[in-house]
Write a protein that holds these residues in place. Sequence first.
Motif, PDB file in Angstrom:
ATOM      1  N   ALA A  76      -8.125 -31.081  47.494  1.00 56.14           N
ATOM      2  CA  ALA A  76      -9.763 -30.921  47.396  1.00 56.14           C
ATOM      3  C   ALA A  76     -10.072 -30.041  48.553  1.00 56.14           C
ATOM      4  CB  ALA A  76      -9.860 -32.648  47.984  1.00 56.14           C
ATOM      5  N   ARG A  77      -9.422 -30.406  49.606  1.00 50.98           N
ATOM      6  CA  ARG A  77      -9.774 -29.287  50.652  1.00 50.98           C
ATOM      7  C   ARG A  77      -9.966 -27.942  50.498  1.00 50.98           C
ATOM      8  NH1 ARG A  77      -7.571 -30.834  56.332  1.00 50.98           N
ATOM      9  NH2 ARG A  77      -8.582 -32.830  56.348  1.00 50.98           N
ATOM     10  N   LEU A  78      -9.036 -26.721  49.590  1.00 55.27           N
ATOM     11  CA  LEU A  78      -8.860 -25.252  49.195  1.00 55.27           C
ATOM     12  C   LEU A  78      -9.906 -24.670  48.369  1.00 55.27           C
ATOM     13  CD1 LEU A  78      -5.230 -25.578  50.277  1.00 55.27           C
ATOM     14  CD2 LEU A  78      -6.892 -24.588  51.711  1.00 55.27           C
ATOM     15  N   GLY A  79     -10.232 -26.456  47.144  1.00 51.09           N
ATOM     16  CA  GLY A  79     -11.019 -26.112  45.865  1.00 51.09           C
ATOM     17  C   GLY A  79     -10.260 -25.593  44.905  1.00 51.09           C
ATOM     18  N   LEU A  80      -8.882 -26.593  44.641  1.00 48.12           N
ATOM     19  CA  LEU A  80      -8.015 -25.722  43.368  1.00 48.12           C
ATOM     20  C   LEU A  80      -7.927 -27.850  43.120  1.00 48.12           C
ATOM     21  CD1 LEU A  80      -4.890 -23.924  45.981  1.00 48.12           C
ATOM     22  CD2 LEU A  80      -7.702 -22.979  44.130  1.00 48.12           C
ATOM     23  N   LEU A  81      -7.302 -27.142  42.124  1.00 49.32           N
ATOM     24  CA  LEU A  81      -6.629 -27.941  40.820  1.00 49.32           C
ATOM     25  C   LEU A  81      -5.162 -28.390  41.613  1.00 49.32           C
ATOM     26  CD1 LEU A  81      -7.434 -26.408  37.830  1.00 49.32           C
ATOM     27  CD2 LEU A  81      -8.534 -28.330  38.875  1.00 49.32           C
ATOM     28  N   PRO A  82      -5.476 -29.518  42.077  1.00 50.70           N
ATOM     29  CA  PRO A  82      -3.791 -30.589  41.949  1.00 50.70           C
ATOM     30  C   PRO A  82      -2.309 -29.959  41.644  1.00 50.70           C
ATOM     31  CG  PRO A  82      -5.466 -32.242  41.475  1.00 50.70           C
ATOM     32  CD  PRO A  82      -6.219 -30.748  41.370  1.00 50.70           C
ATOM     33  N   ASP A 137      -1.231 -21.730  53.020  1.00 50.33           N
ATOM     34  CA  ASP A 137      -2.998 -22.010  52.946  1.00 50.33           C
ATOM     35  C   ASP A 137      -2.784 -23.754  52.269  1.00 50.33           C
ATOM     36  OD1 ASP A 137      -4.431 -20.282  53.565  1.00 50.33           O
ATOM     37  OD2 ASP A 137      -5.827 -20.006  51.397  1.00 50.33           O
ATOM     38  N   VAL A 138      -1.683 -23.960  51.510  1.00 51.93           N
ATOM     39  CA  VAL A 138      -0.807 -25.296  50.448  1.00 51.93           C
ATOM     40  C   VAL A 138      -0.308 -25.761  51.586  1.00 51.93           C
ATOM     41  CG1 VAL A 138       0.338 -26.040  49.054  1.00 51.93           C
ATOM     42  CG2 VAL A 138      -1.431 -24.297  48.913  1.00 51.93           C
ATOM     43  N   ALA A 194       0.841 -29.229  56.133  1.00 53.74           N
ATOM     44  CA  ALA A 194       1.345 -29.955  57.462  1.00 53.74           C
ATOM     45  C   ALA A 194       0.927 -30.696  58.228  1.00 53.74           C
ATOM     46  CB  ALA A 194       1.968 -28.198  57.905  1.00 53.74           C
ATOM     47  N   LEU A 195      -0.437 -30.802  57.783  1.00 57.31           N
ATOM     48  CA  LEU A 195      -2.309 -31.483  58.257  1.00 57.31           C
ATOM     49  C   LEU A 195      -1.024 -33.051  57.549  1.00 57.31           C
ATOM     50  CD1 LEU A 195      -4.668 -29.923  58.152  1.00 57.31           C
ATOM     51  CD2 LEU A 195      -3.396 -30.370  60.420  1.00 57.31           C
ATOM     52  N   GLY A 196      -0.365 -33.038  57.272  1.00 61.11           N
ATOM     53  CA  GLY A 196       0.124 -34.426  56.019  1.00 61.11           C
ATOM     54  C   GLY A 196      -0.899 -34.851  54.629  1.00 61.11           C
ATOM     55  N   CYS A 197      -1.104 -33.184  54.199  1.00 59.26           N
ATOM     56  CA  CYS A 197      -2.303 -34.315  53.466  1.00 59.26           C
ATOM     57  C   CYS A 197      -1.292 -34.084  52.321  1.00 59.26           C
ATOM     58  CB  CYS A 197      -3.537 -32.445  53.518  1.00 59.26           C
ATOM     59  SG  CYS A 197      -4.410 -32.057  54.101  1.00 59.26           S
ATOM     60  N   THR A 198      -1.707 -34.736  50.935  1.00 58.61           N
ATOM     61  CA  THR A 198      -1.551 -35.415  49.035  1.00 58.61           C
ATOM     62  C   THR A 198      -1.514 -33.877  48.958  1.00 58.61           C
ATOM     63  OG1 THR A 198      -2.686 -36.140  48.661  1.00 58.61           O
ATOM     64  CG2 THR A 198      -0.836 -37.002  49.998  1.00 58.61           C
ATOM     65  N   ASN A 199      -0.942 -33.707  47.071  1.00 59.42           N
ATOM     66  CA  ASN A 199      -1.218 -32.119  46.894  1.00 59.42           C
ATOM     67  C   ASN A 199      -2.826 -32.492  46.391  1.00 59.42           C
ATOM     68  OD1 ASN A 199       1.193 -31.367  47.074  1.00 59.42           O
ATOM     69  ND2 ASN A 199       1.546 -31.753  45.296  1.00 59.42           N
ATOM     70  N   ALA A 200      -4.017 -33.815  46.035  1.00 62.11           N
ATOM     71  CA  ALA A 200      -4.248 -34.050  46.016  1.00 62.11           C
ATOM     72  C   ALA A 200      -5.777 -33.530  47.214  1.00 62.11           C
ATOM     73  CB  ALA A 200      -4.999 -35.593  45.197  1.00 62.11           C
ATOM     74  N   GLU A 201      -5.081 -33.884  48.086  1.00 67.62           N
ATOM     75  CA  GLU A 201      -6.057 -33.660  49.159  1.00 67.62           C
ATOM     76  C   GLU A 201      -6.033 -32.591  49.290  1.00 67.62           C
ATOM     77  OE1 GLU A 201      -5.524 -37.806  52.077  1.00 67.62           O
ATOM     78  OE2 GLU A 201      -4.137 -36.392  51.733  1.00 67.62           O
ATOM     79  N   ALA A 202      -4.948 -31.929  49.550  1.00 61.73           N
ATOM     80  CA  ALA A 202      -4.788 -30.054  49.591  1.00 61.73           C
ATOM     81  C   ALA A 202      -5.983 -29.174  49.060  1.00 61.73           C
ATOM     82  CB  ALA A 202      -3.676 -30.067  49.976  1.00 61.73           C
TER      83      ALA A 202
END
Length: 134
Positions: A95-101, A79-80, A85-93
């Motif tokens: 937020a999208r996955l409901g996890l902490l950076p 998932d991460v 692969a979509l170009g997300c930063t750790n913070a963006e990923a």
Amino acid sequence: MLTCMDEQDAGTTRTAVLPSHPGWEEVRAVRAELLELAERVADDEVRDRLRAASRRLAAAGATPPGRAHRPRLSPRELDVLAQVALGCTNAEAAARLGLLPETVKSYLRSAMRKLDSHTRTAAVTTARHQGLLP
């Protein structure tokens, strides 16, 4: 709204990785959408089904016969990597996955180790070549 690189901008890199499969761009876009929807759904059963459908899409790119051993990545590592692969930063990923950076960073570090990659881009490229990501 999160500002990850959209699928069209990322398409150049992906096309270079899988030039013989033009339909993969749509598969990647659908998988990313399923993952994003899964995190917005309150119903646990529906969320699990969306995540399972996403994993099935990722598995559709299985390693061709005769290809070397594929590393085993956890569903969350996949998932991460999909978000990266979509170009997300750790913070963006996160937020999208409901996890902490920091959790995203940990999953990414683990995936990179398993893929013997030293950068985020190399991890995504290796995962795609191994058939772990569409």
